[in-house]
Design a protein around this motif. Sequence first.
Motif, PDB file in Angstrom:
ATOM      1  N   GLU A 297       0.808  -1.219   0.000  1.00  0.00           N
ATOM      2  CA  GLU A 297       0.000   0.000   0.000  1.00  0.00           C
ATOM      3  C   GLU A 297       0.843   1.273   0.000  1.00  0.00           C
ATOM      4  N   ILE A 298       2.157   1.152   0.177  1.00  0.00           N
ATOM      5  CA  ILE A 298       3.027   2.332   0.186  1.00  0.00           C
ATOM      6  C   ILE A 298       3.476   2.647  -1.234  1.00  0.00           C
ATOM      7  N   PRO A 299       3.142   3.807  -1.787  1.00  0.00           N
ATOM      8  CA  PRO A 299       3.577   4.178  -3.137  1.00  0.00           C
ATOM      9  C   PRO A 299       5.097   4.320  -3.203  1.00  0.00           C
ATOM     10  N   ALA A 300       5.669   3.941  -4.334  1.00  0.00           N
ATOM     11  CA  ALA A 300       7.124   3.992  -4.488  1.00  0.00           C
ATOM     12  C   ALA A 300       7.664   5.404  -4.287  1.00  0.00           C
ATOM     13  N   GLN A 301       6.921   6.414  -4.744  1.00  0.00           N
ATOM     14  CA  GLN A 301       7.418   7.790  -4.629  1.00  0.00           C
ATOM     15  C   GLN A 301       7.567   8.238  -3.172  1.00  0.00           C
ATOM     16  N   GLU A 302       6.800   7.603  -2.255  1.00  0.00           N
ATOM     17  CA  GLU A 302       6.891   7.968  -0.845  1.00  0.00           C
ATOM     18  C   GLU A 302       8.202   7.475  -0.217  1.00  0.00           C
ATOM     19  N   LEU A 303       8.906   6.605  -0.897  1.00  0.00           N
ATOM     20  CA  LEU A 303      10.149   6.054  -0.345  1.00  0.00           C
ATOM     21  C   LEU A 303      11.272   7.084  -0.308  1.00  0.00           C
TER      22      LEU A 303
END
Length: 456
Positions: A297-303
């Motif tokens: 559920e965590i979008p890649a861009q949030e990394l």
Amino acid sequence: MGKAIDRASKEVLAEMVRLTQRQGLKGAAGGWKDFLQCHDKKGSGLSDPIRRSRELLVDFLQTFTKEQQKRLVRLTMEHPKYTKEFCFPFYDEGWVTTHLGEFFEAMKSETMLAIDCEMVLCEDGTEAVVKVCVVDQDLQVKLDQLVNPMKPVADYRTNITGIDSKDLEGVTCSLADIQKSLKKLLSHGTILVGHSLYNDLRAVKVDHLRVIDTVCIFKFVDLPNFSPSLNTLCKVVLGFPVRNDGEPHNCLNDAQAAMKLVLAKLEHGYEDLIVTTDVEMPRCDSAKLLLHNIPVEIPAQELHLLFPGEDDVTIESATKQRVESYTTCAVFRSPAQADKAFDKVNGNLTKDSAGRLQKSVSLKLGSKKTTQLYVRKMTNDPDVSKMLRDENAEPLQQQAIDGNGSKRLKTCSYPCDHVKEIEKLREDLRRREEEIFNLQKALAQVKSICDRELPC
């Protein structure tokens, strides 16, 4: 003039045979006297080499050519990677060590097997083997087995391994089963071949002494520490690739390719350095950090939140094929920037099963609950042991089974006595192989002169 050359070459050959006698060296047919008993009707009574024919001397010395396999074992052991990569934690639970039997008898073995494994990333941050293939010198299959990792998988790496969850449905073969098969195959001094073989041995948790790693036996101009890919080596040495760009690995093909490289080395020598301009240089993985066990559920861009203050970092796109988590990479300008970013990440420092540094990281997105994921280096750090070692640590403790069948802890001061013995045996092997290699070089020189000057 021809007779003088013939006499001189025979004297050189005779002296080489005497050298084998003084050093106690034995070729494929044994020592000099053993050879005479089997190959000359005069028997071993006339053991002075100068009293034998030039042809007989050459025939005896050629029995040492099969020792080239040992030469490749020695090249692997002398490579800078060997000390760092092949020092396995054989004392850890789950590891097995192969038995050579009688050491010097085992050293006579010319049997070679090549291995390749495919690994998946598990949810606990470790890697697990899911396929093992072994072939012999004739490229015939000795083992081709899917393996159940026995724990939840975070990423099957299908684009690399060619394996997905459906392939493992109903598979009951365990790592212990694979270890049992390998111990049987590798008994009596069998030489194990592979490309980056230490990764495969770590995957199956097997410590084996006699190894040839194709990464270690080929050398490149101006790049003494360059580790070519299997595909690159096959293109340069064999003239064709193992796979086309974008194709997943084929475990069996890779094992056969490693064996073909060693057979080519034995047949042709390839003593010349490989010119790097003819080599496709790989992308620098050390400029990346692997991010894995990421909740889907965590979008890649949030990394990007993992690396505050790092403006020039790219998060690779990832296909979220897993039900619960996925894997991707953070790409930096340089290895130095990647190292610096890793150092800044707050988390518990550990190692994965291949010895690479990783951190368990807590990531909080706004008001959402905190989640855990891993940030891992792509390559082994030469200072891993230094960074993780506690100078005041107690001696290593190891589980053992007492007479009542219960587990107890026993203290093992490292290095253990048997480790020292292994090192002594390795040094003995290196010294004997050096003598044989020098003998082979001298023989090759004499044969070259004779072939030019004398009629067949």
